[in-house]
Design a protein around this motif. Sequence first.
Motif, PDB file in Angstrom:
ATOM      1  N   GLY A  56      27.832  42.982  62.974  1.00  0.00           N
ATOM      2  CA  GLY A  56      28.290  41.466  63.433  1.00  0.00           C
ATOM      3  C   GLY A  56      29.506  41.253  62.812  1.00  0.00           C
ATOM      4  N   ARG A  57      29.515  40.285  61.995  1.00  0.00           N
ATOM      5  CA  ARG A  57      30.527  39.699  61.200  1.00  0.00           C
ATOM      6  C   ARG A  57      30.738  40.451  59.881  1.00  0.00           C
ATOM      7  NH1 ARG A  57      30.616  33.151  62.886  1.00  0.00           N
ATOM      8  NH2 ARG A  57      30.645  33.505  64.939  1.00  0.00           N
ATOM      9  N   SER A  58      29.598  41.005  59.495  1.00  0.00           N
ATOM     10  CA  SER A  58      29.587  41.485  58.198  1.00  0.00           C
ATOM     11  C   SER A  58      30.161  42.975  58.275  1.00  0.00           C
ATOM     12  CB  SER A  58      28.294  41.396  57.469  1.00  0.00           C
ATOM     13  OG  SER A  58      27.970  39.878  57.517  1.00  0.00           O
ATOM     14  N   LEU A  59      30.359  43.524  56.734  1.00  0.00           N
ATOM     15  CA  LEU A  59      30.568  44.825  56.531  1.00  0.00           C
ATOM     16  C   LEU A  59      29.653  45.204  55.605  1.00  0.00           C
ATOM     17  CD1 LEU A  59      34.266  44.736  55.801  1.00  0.00           C
ATOM     18  CD2 LEU A  59      33.283  45.699  57.868  1.00  0.00           C
ATOM     19  N   ILE A  60      28.879  46.202  55.766  1.00  0.00           N
ATOM     20  CA  ILE A  60      27.543  46.621  55.028  1.00  0.00           C
ATOM     21  C   ILE A  60      28.077  47.942  54.399  1.00  0.00           C
ATOM     22  CG2 ILE A  60      25.365  47.539  54.920  1.00  0.00           C
ATOM     23  CD1 ILE A  60      25.691  44.740  55.884  1.00  0.00           C
ATOM     24  N   MET A  61      28.393  47.966  53.041  1.00  0.00           N
ATOM     25  CA  MET A  61      28.736  49.163  52.232  1.00  0.00           C
ATOM     26  C   MET A  61      27.508  49.865  51.520  1.00  0.00           C
ATOM     27  SD  MET A  61      31.401  49.078  49.087  1.00  0.00           S
ATOM     28  CE  MET A  61      30.694  48.199  47.985  1.00  0.00           C
ATOM     29  N   ARG A  62      27.249  51.096  51.687  1.00  0.00           N
ATOM     30  CA  ARG A  62      26.165  51.839  51.025  1.00  0.00           C
ATOM     31  C   ARG A  62      26.826  52.888  50.082  1.00  0.00           C
ATOM     32  NH1 ARG A  62      24.939  50.905  56.344  1.00  0.00           N
ATOM     33  NH2 ARG A  62      23.170  49.692  56.736  1.00  0.00           N
ATOM     34  N   VAL A  63      26.447  52.717  48.757  1.00  0.00           N
ATOM     35  CA  VAL A  63      26.818  53.724  47.953  1.00  0.00           C
ATOM     36  C   VAL A  63      25.891  54.419  47.199  1.00  0.00           C
ATOM     37  CG1 VAL A  63      28.290  53.812  45.501  1.00  0.00           C
ATOM     38  CG2 VAL A  63      28.817  51.929  47.480  1.00  0.00           C
ATOM     39  N   PRO A  64      25.725  55.844  47.266  1.00  0.00           N
ATOM     40  CA  PRO A  64      24.972  56.561  46.836  1.00  0.00           C
ATOM     41  C   PRO A  64      24.733  56.516  45.147  1.00  0.00           C
ATOM     42  CG  PRO A  64      26.428  58.034  47.890  1.00  0.00           C
ATOM     43  CD  PRO A  64      27.007  56.537  47.684  1.00  0.00           C
ATOM     44  N   LEU A  65      23.625  56.352  44.494  1.00  0.00           N
ATOM     45  CA  LEU A  65      23.435  56.288  43.027  1.00  0.00           C
ATOM     46  C   LEU A  65      22.928  57.561  42.413  1.00  0.00           C
ATOM     47  CD1 LEU A  65      21.749  52.614  43.160  1.00  0.00           C
ATOM     48  CD2 LEU A  65      24.347  53.274  42.663  1.00  0.00           C
ATOM     49  N   GLU A  66      23.431  57.680  41.146  1.00  0.00           N
ATOM     50  CA  GLU A  66      22.989  59.123  40.387  1.00  0.00           C
ATOM     51  C   GLU A  66      21.707  59.509  40.498  1.00  0.00           C
ATOM     52  OE1 GLU A  66      24.639  59.960  36.580  1.00  0.00           O
ATOM     53  OE2 GLU A  66      26.525  59.498  37.174  1.00  0.00           O
ATOM     54  N   GLY A  67      20.738  58.255  39.837  1.00  0.00           N
ATOM     55  CA  GLY A  67      19.478  58.385  40.003  1.00  0.00           C
ATOM     56  C   GLY A  67      18.547  58.494  41.478  1.00  0.00           C
ATOM     57  N   GLY A  68      19.289  58.462  42.288  1.00  0.00           N
ATOM     58  CA  GLY A  68      18.553  58.652  43.737  1.00  0.00           C
ATOM     59  C   GLY A  68      18.806  57.160  44.261  1.00  0.00           C
ATOM     60  N   GLU A  71      36.104  39.452  51.333  1.00  0.00           N
ATOM     61  CA  GLU A  71      35.667  39.842  50.268  1.00  0.00           C
ATOM     62  C   GLU A  71      36.196  41.148  50.166  1.00  0.00           C
ATOM     63  OE1 GLU A  71      31.537  37.112  49.511  1.00  0.00           O
ATOM     64  OE2 GLU A  71      31.507  39.035  50.834  1.00  0.00           O
ATOM     65  N   ALA A  72      36.085  41.949  51.394  1.00  0.00           N
ATOM     66  CA  ALA A  72      36.449  43.382  51.360  1.00  0.00           C
ATOM     67  C   ALA A  72      38.131  43.575  50.961  1.00  0.00           C
ATOM     68  CB  ALA A  72      36.161  44.088  52.671  1.00  0.00           C
ATOM     69  N   ALA A  73      38.532  42.608  51.380  1.00  0.00           N
ATOM     70  CA  ALA A  73      40.202  42.599  51.084  1.00  0.00           C
ATOM     71  C   ALA A  73      40.749  42.590  49.341  1.00  0.00           C
ATOM     72  CB  ALA A  73      40.854  41.639  52.114  1.00  0.00           C
ATOM     73  N   GLU A  74      39.515  41.407  49.027  1.00  0.00           N
ATOM     74  CA  GLU A  74      39.703  41.498  47.599  1.00  0.00           C
ATOM     75  C   GLU A  74      39.164  42.661  46.741  1.00  0.00           C
ATOM     76  OE1 GLU A  74      38.095  38.356  44.237  1.00  0.00           O
ATOM     77  OE2 GLU A  74      37.873  37.569  46.350  1.00  0.00           O
ATOM     78  N   LEU A  97      40.475  47.738  43.438  1.00  0.00           N
ATOM     79  CA  LEU A  97      40.513  48.971  43.479  1.00  0.00           C
ATOM     80  C   LEU A  97      41.804  49.736  43.348  1.00  0.00           C
ATOM     81  CD1 LEU A  97      37.264  49.700  45.713  1.00  0.00           C
ATOM     82  CD2 LEU A  97      37.427  49.863  43.110  1.00  0.00           C
ATOM     83  N   VAL A  98      42.746  49.340  44.241  1.00  0.00           N
ATOM     84  CA  VAL A  98      43.742  49.727  44.038  1.00  0.00           C
ATOM     85  C   VAL A  98      44.686  49.328  42.654  1.00  0.00           C
ATOM     86  CG1 VAL A  98      46.484  49.460  45.157  1.00  0.00           C
ATOM     87  CG2 VAL A  98      44.547  49.579  46.687  1.00  0.00           C
ATOM     88  N   GLY A  99      44.529  48.488  42.116  1.00  0.00           N
ATOM     89  CA  GLY A  99      44.835  47.989  40.891  1.00  0.00           C
ATOM     90  C   GLY A  99      44.410  48.926  39.957  1.00  0.00           C
ATOM     91  N   VAL A 100      43.305  49.414  39.886  1.00  0.00           N
ATOM     92  CA  VAL A 100      42.899  50.220  38.694  1.00  0.00           C
ATOM     93  C   VAL A 100      42.926  51.768  39.032  1.00  0.00           C
ATOM     94  CG1 VAL A 100      41.200  48.514  37.899  1.00  0.00           C
ATOM     95  CG2 VAL A 100      40.378  50.449  39.678  1.00  0.00           C
ATOM     96  N   THR A 101      43.421  52.205  40.322  1.00  0.00           N
ATOM     97  CA  THR A 101      43.716  53.520  40.688  1.00  0.00           C
ATOM     98  C   THR A 101      44.941  54.070  40.795  1.00  0.00           C
ATOM     99  OG1 THR A 101      43.717  53.042  42.901  1.00  0.00           O
ATOM    100  CG2 THR A 101      41.483  53.786  41.920  1.00  0.00           C
TER     101      THR A 101
END
Length: 55
Positions: free
Chosen positions: A19-31, A42-45, A50-54
């Motif tokens: 729809g109008r949203s972006l869904i981000m799925r990030v795997p976690l260490e413990g499962g 929010e995605a642009a922000e 991320l660009v600033g710290v990488t």
Amino acid sequence: MAAMKPRTGDGPMEVTKEGRSLIMRVPLEGGGRLVVELNAEEAAELKECLVGVTD
């Protein structure tokens, strides 16, 4: 009774548009996965942060 499927963190990080949203799925260490719903602003922000710290 429904069969239970194990939840695993296996798999790549992914972002899908629903729809109008972006869904981000990030795997976690413990499962499992961290699931975050973002709008375009929010995605642009997040990208700027991320660009600033990488660099």
